[in-house]
Write an enzyme that holds these catalytic residues in place. Structure first.
Site, PDB file in Angstrom:
ATOM      1  N   LEU A   1       0.856  -1.200   0.000  1.00 23.75           N
ATOM      2  CA  LEU A   1       0.000   0.000   0.000  1.00 23.75           C
ATOM      3  C   LEU A   1       0.889   1.245   0.000  1.00 23.75           C
ATOM      4  CD1 LEU A   1      -3.133   0.466   0.058  1.00 23.75           C
ATOM      5  CD2 LEU A   1      -2.817   1.137   2.442  1.00 23.75           C
ATOM      6  N   GLY A   2       1.635   1.406  -1.093  1.00 24.43           N
ATOM      7  CA  GLY A   2       2.423   2.624  -1.284  1.00 24.43           C
ATOM      8  C   GLY A   2       1.584   3.636  -2.041  1.00 24.43           C
ATOM      9  N   ARG A   3       2.262   4.489  -2.800  1.00 19.88           N
ATOM     10  CA  ARG A   3       1.538   5.551  -3.511  1.00 19.88           C
ATOM     11  C   ARG A   3       0.582   4.976  -4.549  1.00 19.88           C
ATOM     12  NH1 ARG A   3       7.188   8.758  -3.657  1.00 19.88           N
ATOM     13  NH2 ARG A   3       7.857   6.697  -4.280  1.00 19.88           N
ATOM     14  N   ILE A   4       1.040   3.952  -5.276  1.00 21.31           N
ATOM     15  CA  ILE A   4       0.173   3.348  -6.298  1.00 21.31           C
ATOM     16  C   ILE A   4      -0.915   2.510  -5.628  1.00 21.31           C
ATOM     17  CG2 ILE A   4       0.115   1.668  -8.195  1.00 21.31           C
ATOM     18  CD1 ILE A   4       2.946   2.736  -8.970  1.00 21.31           C
TER      19      ILE A   4
ATOM     20  N   ARG B   1       5.542  -6.092 -10.535  1.00 23.22           N
ATOM     21  CA  ARG B   1       6.621  -6.792 -11.224  1.00 23.22           C
ATOM     22  C   ARG B   1       6.296  -8.274 -11.249  1.00 23.22           C
ATOM     23  NH1 ARG B   1       7.716  -2.555 -12.939  1.00 23.22           N
ATOM     24  NH2 ARG B   1       9.663  -1.384 -12.782  1.00 23.22           N
TER      25      ARG B   1
ATOM     26  N   HIS C   1       2.917  -4.859 -20.338  1.00 24.60           N
ATOM     27  CA  HIS C   1       3.533  -3.878 -19.428  1.00 24.60           C
ATOM     28  C   HIS C   1       3.228  -2.437 -19.869  1.00 24.60           C
ATOM     29  CE1 HIS C   1       7.065  -3.225 -16.435  1.00 24.60           C
ATOM     30  NE2 HIS C   1       6.252  -2.190 -16.432  1.00 24.60           N
TER      31      HIS C   1
ATOM     32  N   ILE D   1       0.188  -5.403 -11.328  1.00 20.35           N
ATOM     33  CA  ILE D   1       0.684  -4.266 -12.130  1.00 20.35           C
ATOM     34  C   ILE D   1       2.059  -3.835 -11.604  1.00 20.35           C
ATOM     35  CG2 ILE D   1      -1.472  -3.305 -13.028  1.00 20.35           C
ATOM     36  CD1 ILE D   1       0.178  -2.116  -9.771  1.00 20.35           C
TER      37      ILE D   1
ATOM     38  N   ASP E   1      -0.159  -7.382 -16.006  1.00 20.34           N
ATOM     39  CA  ASP E   1       0.540  -6.414 -16.871  1.00 20.34           C
ATOM     40  C   ASP E   1       2.038  -6.707 -16.909  1.00 20.34           C
ATOM     41  OD1 ASP E   1       0.671  -4.022 -18.475  1.00 20.34           O
ATOM     42  OD2 ASP E   1       1.532  -2.978 -16.734  1.00 20.34           O
TER      43      ASP E   1
ATOM     44  N   ARG F   1       5.128  -4.527   4.862  1.00 20.24           N
ATOM     45  CA  ARG F   1       6.016  -5.016   5.909  1.00 20.24           C
ATOM     46  C   ARG F   1       5.511  -4.563   7.283  1.00 20.24           C
ATOM     47  NH1 ARG F   1      11.541  -3.688   3.084  1.00 20.24           N
ATOM     48  NH2 ARG F   1      10.038  -2.204   2.301  1.00 20.24           N
TER      49      ARG F   1
ATOM     50  N   GLU G   1       9.944 -10.580 -19.307  1.00 23.61           N
ATOM     51  CA  GLU G   1       9.349  -9.754 -20.384  1.00 23.61           C
ATOM     52  C   GLU G   1      10.364  -9.568 -21.507  1.00 23.61           C
ATOM     53  OE1 GLU G   1       7.995  -6.187 -18.463  1.00 23.61           O
ATOM     54  OE2 GLU G   1       6.784  -7.323 -17.058  1.00 23.61           O
TER      55      GLU G   1
END
Ligand code: 8YV
Length: 313
Positions: A152-155, A232, A279, A230, A256, A175, A261
Site C-alpha cells: 500500500l504505497g503511492r500506487i 513486477r 507492461h 501491475i 501487466d 512489511r 518480459e
C-alpha cells in the site's frame, strides 16, 4: 549549445530524446555494436546516465562509468538498479514516482474489471462470431467485493481510492502497518489472500519481494479469487501461478507484468480467464509526457546544483 555528456542506455520517447539532445551531448549506448568495448574505451567521458525502470543500471555499468555523477531514470521501479553501488560512489539517482500513480491504478482497476467480467474474453467471443450461435457464460460481480492490496504505497493507495465507487472493502499487507490510512492491515500475506476476492500486487519488485505470491498464497486466495499484478512479475512465483490458473485453483488473473518480459508463458495464452497486457500500466500520452518531464527536471536540477525533484539516492 549541448554541454554535459550523458550516456543513454536504451530508446526513450522521441520527444524526450530530442529535448535532451538540445541541452546535452547524449550518446546512445544501445546503438554501439560492442557496448562493452565502447564503455572500456570511452566510459570515462560521461557524467550522466539516462535510463529507465526497464534498462536500470547495475554495478558493472556503474563501475564502467568512473566520472558518473547523476542517473536519471524514466519510471518508478528501482529493482533493476544497484542503488548501493550508486550510493557508495555518491551518484545522485533520479526517478519518476507519483506522476504515474493514476494511470497505473487505472490499469489495475481495468484488469480487475476485465478478468472478473470477462471483457476481453467477451470481445473475443463476439469477434469469433460465437454470439450468433451461443450465449457468453456468466461472469463474476465486482461491486461490493473485497480487495486485498499487497504493497500500500503511492500506487496501492491510488488503487484503494478507486474501489470506493464500487463499494468495495479494502485491506492491505505491507512489511508494517501504516498509521494514516483508513484500511485494515493484515499482518500476513496469507491472511490477506484468504480474505480477498481480488488480490492486487502493487509492491516494489526486487530481492525483498521475489516470489512472495507463492503457491501457498495462491491457494489461500482460492478458486473464487482473482490475482491482479501491475507491479513486477518477480513478485509472483510464475510457475505456481500458471499451475493455479491451469488447474482453476484460482479463478483468474489480470497481468501487466511477467518474469521474463517480453516473454509471456505459452500456457497463459490458451486461458480465457487470464488478461494479458504488455507492461503498459503507465503507457498514456499524458503520463509518459509527465515522466519525460521529470527525467529532464531531475537532470536540470542536478546540473544547476539543486536537489533532484525525485531522488531515489
Ligand atoms: C514503465 C514501469 O513501463 O515505472 C515503472 O517502473 O515499470 C513502467 O512505468 C517503465 O518505466 C518503462 O521502462
Amino acid at each position: 549549445m549541448p554541454s554535459h555528456s550523458l550516456l543513454q542506455l536504451g530508446p526513450l520517447l522521441p520527444a524526450l530524446e530530442d529535448r535532451l539532445a538540445q541541452r546535452y551531448s547524449v550518446h546512445p549506448l544501445w546503438k554501439e555494436p560492442d557496448a562493452a568495448a565502447f564503455l572500456a574505451a570511452r566510459g570515462a567521458e560521461f557524467v550522466g546516465l539516462v535510463t529507465s525502470a526497464r534498462y536500470g543500471a547495475d554495478q558493472a555499468l556503474i563501475d564502467s562509468l568512473p566520472a558518473l555523477k547523476v542517473i536519471s531514470s524514466f519510471g518508478v521501479g528501482l529493482d533493476a538498479f544497484d542503488l548501493d553501488a550508486a550510493r557508495a560512489r555518491g551518484i545522485a539517482v533520479g526517478y519518476t514516482p507519483d506522476v504515474l500513480n493514476d494511470c497505473v491504478a487505472d490499469t489495475a482497476f481495468a484488469l480487475l474489471m476485465d478478468v472478473a467480467r470477462g471483457i476481453s474474453a467477451a470481445d473475443r467471443f463476439v469477434r469469433r462470431g460465437d454470439w450468433r450461435t451461443g450465449q457468453f457464460p456468466l461472469a463474476t460481480k465486482v461491486s461490493g467485493k473485497r480487495v486485498g492490496i499487497l504493497g500500500l504505497g503511492r500506487i496501492g493507495q491510488a488503487i484503494a481510492r478507486r474501489t470506493s465507487g464500487f463499494d468495495m472493502e479494502v485491506r492491505y499487507h505491507n512489511r508494517r502497518a501504516l498509521n494514516d490510512v483508513p484500511y485494515v492491515y493484515e499482518p500476513t500475506l496469507k491472511g490477506l489472500a484468504e480474505w480477498s476476492d481480488f488480490l492486487v500486487i502493487a509492491s516494489a519488485g526486487g530481492g525483498g519481494t521475489r516470489g512472495l505470491v507463492s503457491r501457498e498464497i495462491l491457494d489461500a486466495l482460492g478458486p473464487e479469487g482473482y490475482l491482479v499484478n501491475i507491479a513486477r512479475g518477480s513478485v509472483t512465483d510464475e510457475d505456481a501461478l500458471i499451475d493455479a490458473l491451469v488447474h482453476r485453483r484460482i479463478a483468474g488473473a489480470g497481468l501487466d507484468v511477467f518474469t521474463h518480459e517480453p516473454h509471456v508463458p505459452e500456457a497463459l495464452m490458451a486461458l480465457d480467464n487470464v488478461v494479458l497486457l504488455p507492461h503498459v500500466a503507465s503507457n498514456t500520452h499524458e503520463t509518459r509526457a509527465d515522466m519525460a518531464r521529470r527525467v529532464e527536471d531531475n537532470l536540470a536540477a542536478f546540473f544547476a546544483g539543486r536537489p533532484l525533484i525525485s531522488a531515489a539516492v
